[in-house]
Write an enzyme that holds these catalytic residues in place. Structure first.
Site, PDB file in Angstrom:
ATOM      1  N   CYS A   1      70.490  33.966   3.784  1.00  0.00           N
ATOM      2  CA  CYS A   1      70.889  32.583   4.055  1.00  0.00           C
ATOM      3  C   CYS A   1      70.574  32.240   5.508  1.00  0.00           C
ATOM      4  CB  CYS A   1      72.397  32.457   3.792  1.00  0.00           C
ATOM      5  SG  CYS A   1      73.071  30.843   4.149  1.00  0.00           S
TER       6      CYS A   1
ATOM      7  N   HIS B   1      73.741  29.346  -5.143  1.00  0.00           N
ATOM      8  CA  HIS B   1      73.979  29.664  -3.732  1.00  0.00           C
ATOM      9  C   HIS B   1      74.284  28.380  -2.947  1.00  0.00           C
ATOM     10  CE1 HIS B   1      72.977  31.934   0.119  1.00  0.00           C
ATOM     11  NE2 HIS B   1      72.881  30.678   0.506  1.00  0.00           N
ATOM     12  N   GLU B   2      73.480  27.342  -3.172  1.00  0.00           N
ATOM     13  CA  GLU B   2      73.640  26.099  -2.413  1.00  0.00           C
ATOM     14  C   GLU B   2      74.933  25.370  -2.795  1.00  0.00           C
ATOM     15  OE1 GLU B   2      72.014  25.937   0.062  1.00  0.00           O
ATOM     16  OE2 GLU B   2      70.197  27.064  -0.391  1.00  0.00           O
TER      17      GLU B   2
ATOM     18  N   HIS C   1      77.856  26.527  -0.937  1.00  0.00           N
ATOM     19  CA  HIS C   1      78.029  25.940   0.396  1.00  0.00           C
ATOM     20  C   HIS C   1      78.881  24.672   0.328  1.00  0.00           C
ATOM     21  CE1 HIS C   1      75.608  28.434   3.016  1.00  0.00           C
ATOM     22  NE2 HIS C   1      74.551  28.351   2.221  1.00  0.00           N
TER      23      HIS C   1
HETATM   24 ZN   LIG Z   1      72.957  29.626   2.318  1.00  0.00          ZN
END
Ligand SMILES: [Zn+2]
Lengths: 168, 173
Positions: free
Chosen positions: A96, A138-139, A142
């Site tokens: 990341c 993954h995004e 966030h």
């Molecule tokens: Zn990331």
């Protein structure tokens, strides 16, 4: 055109939960352009989420089209994305931009069904698999204030045992 | 100026080894780097990078009494090491089969011949005393691509061993 500054772990702002986008206006389009400039300045990166640059809105860019031989939807601007279905699990390595010089193993769903708006507020549905599905998960983490560091598994973990568990 | 050292500790496993060693290092102004600590065959093993503004002798002076009290073998080397020099594996090789001498030697020799660089190898023996089996899990870099590795591993099949190759992908975001 602007490359924005990234929040870097352990910056506690990365734990912020982002709020939905409500206005689909020029300001949003300009911000998306800046986000795309920011990711373009990081070679090899396939995704970015708005909170990584300190904008706590549910906006994600994912583009895995540079990977050979995989299924994907090209360059995606995902606004208010929501995963509505998960199927199968796999362990994979992730890195990341907000967590430099660290790669770790993370369990993600192999296949997902995603609802998301585009930059004009029009809803779309996507069936995603593999690499692209992993990037999107993954995004979206966030947006929830989660990093892949919160999900690390050891490579000693037995994947087969997991596969039968969290299935929906 | 600080310098990196590799501290190696091996001995019978017991509770508190890591706590006592790392507390001593902390009390003596050492910084910890990358480490591998695990139990192997009832022993506890520690390989630990430590940066310290002093000499091997000074490290030994305060670590030796603690490792003696825990009945651990202590070894310290000054190393030419650095952090942030990670390499990313692109291929995993899983091998399992009936335990017999030479499996690891055969596999790793064949790998070395095709330029495969091992970053991490874990192995274990399962089964029973009569019928042990051996499992090896290797991660590394196939510097010349996966094909030569595949060919090399195919040459080893059949001798009661199974070998599986799995490309390792890293999703960078
Ligand atoms: Zn990331």
């Amino acid at each position: 055109m602007a490359v924005l500054d990234l929040l870097i772990y352990p910056d506690s702002r990365l734990k912020t939960i982002s709020s939905p986008v409500e206005s689909f206006d020029k300001k949003l389009l300009d911000f998306i352009t800046d986000l795309e400039d920011t990711i373009a300045a990081a070679p090899g990166s396939v995704g970015i989420a708005a909170p990584q640059v300190g904008e706590f809105k549910r906006i994600v860019i994912v583009d895995v089209s540079t990977k050979a031989n995989i299924k994907h939807h090209g360059h995606l601007r995902l606004i208010n994305p929501e995963i509505v279905h998960w199927k199968g699990f796999a362990v994979g390595r992730e890195g990341c931009m907000s967590v430099p010089d660290y790669i770790g193993n993370v369990v993600r769903a192999k296949n997902i069904k995603l609802l998301a708006m585009d930059e004009y507020g029009i809803q779309h549905e996507y069936e995603m698999t593999g690499y692209e599905a992993r990037a999107v998960q993954h995004e979206i983490d966030h947006l929830e204030g989660m990093l892949f560091l919160d999900r690390l598994v050891s490579r000693r973990h037995d994947l087969l045992q997991r596969e039968n568990r969290h299935l929906s | 100026m600080s310098q990196w050292f590799m501290i190696t500790l091996v001995g019978k496993d017991q509770t508190g080894i890591v706590a006592k060693i790392t507390t001593a290092l902390f009390d003596n102004n050492c910084n910890l780097g990358e480490a591998s600590m695990l139990r192997l065959g009832g022993n506890f093993t520690v390989m630990l990078m430590v940066s310290y503004d002093g000499k091997v002798q000074n490290l030994t002076t305060f670590l030796q009494p603690i490792s003696d009290s825990l009945q651990l073998q202590l070894h310290i080397d000054a190393i030419d090491g650095q952090l942030h020099h990670h390499q990313q594996p692109n291929l995993r090789i899983r091998v399992h089969g009936a335990d017999r001498t030479g499996i690891v030697a055969q596999v790793t020799t064949a790998l070395a011949e095709v330029g495969f660089n091992i970053l991490d190898l874990e192995s274990d023996v399962g089964g029973t005393d009569n019928k042990p089996f051996y499992v090896v899990d290797i991660e590394g870099i196939a510097t010349n691509g996966i094909e030569p590795v595949e060919t090399a591993m195919q040459g080893l099949l059949g001798n009661e061993i199974e070998i599986k190759l799995e490309p390792i992908e890293t999703v960078m975001m």
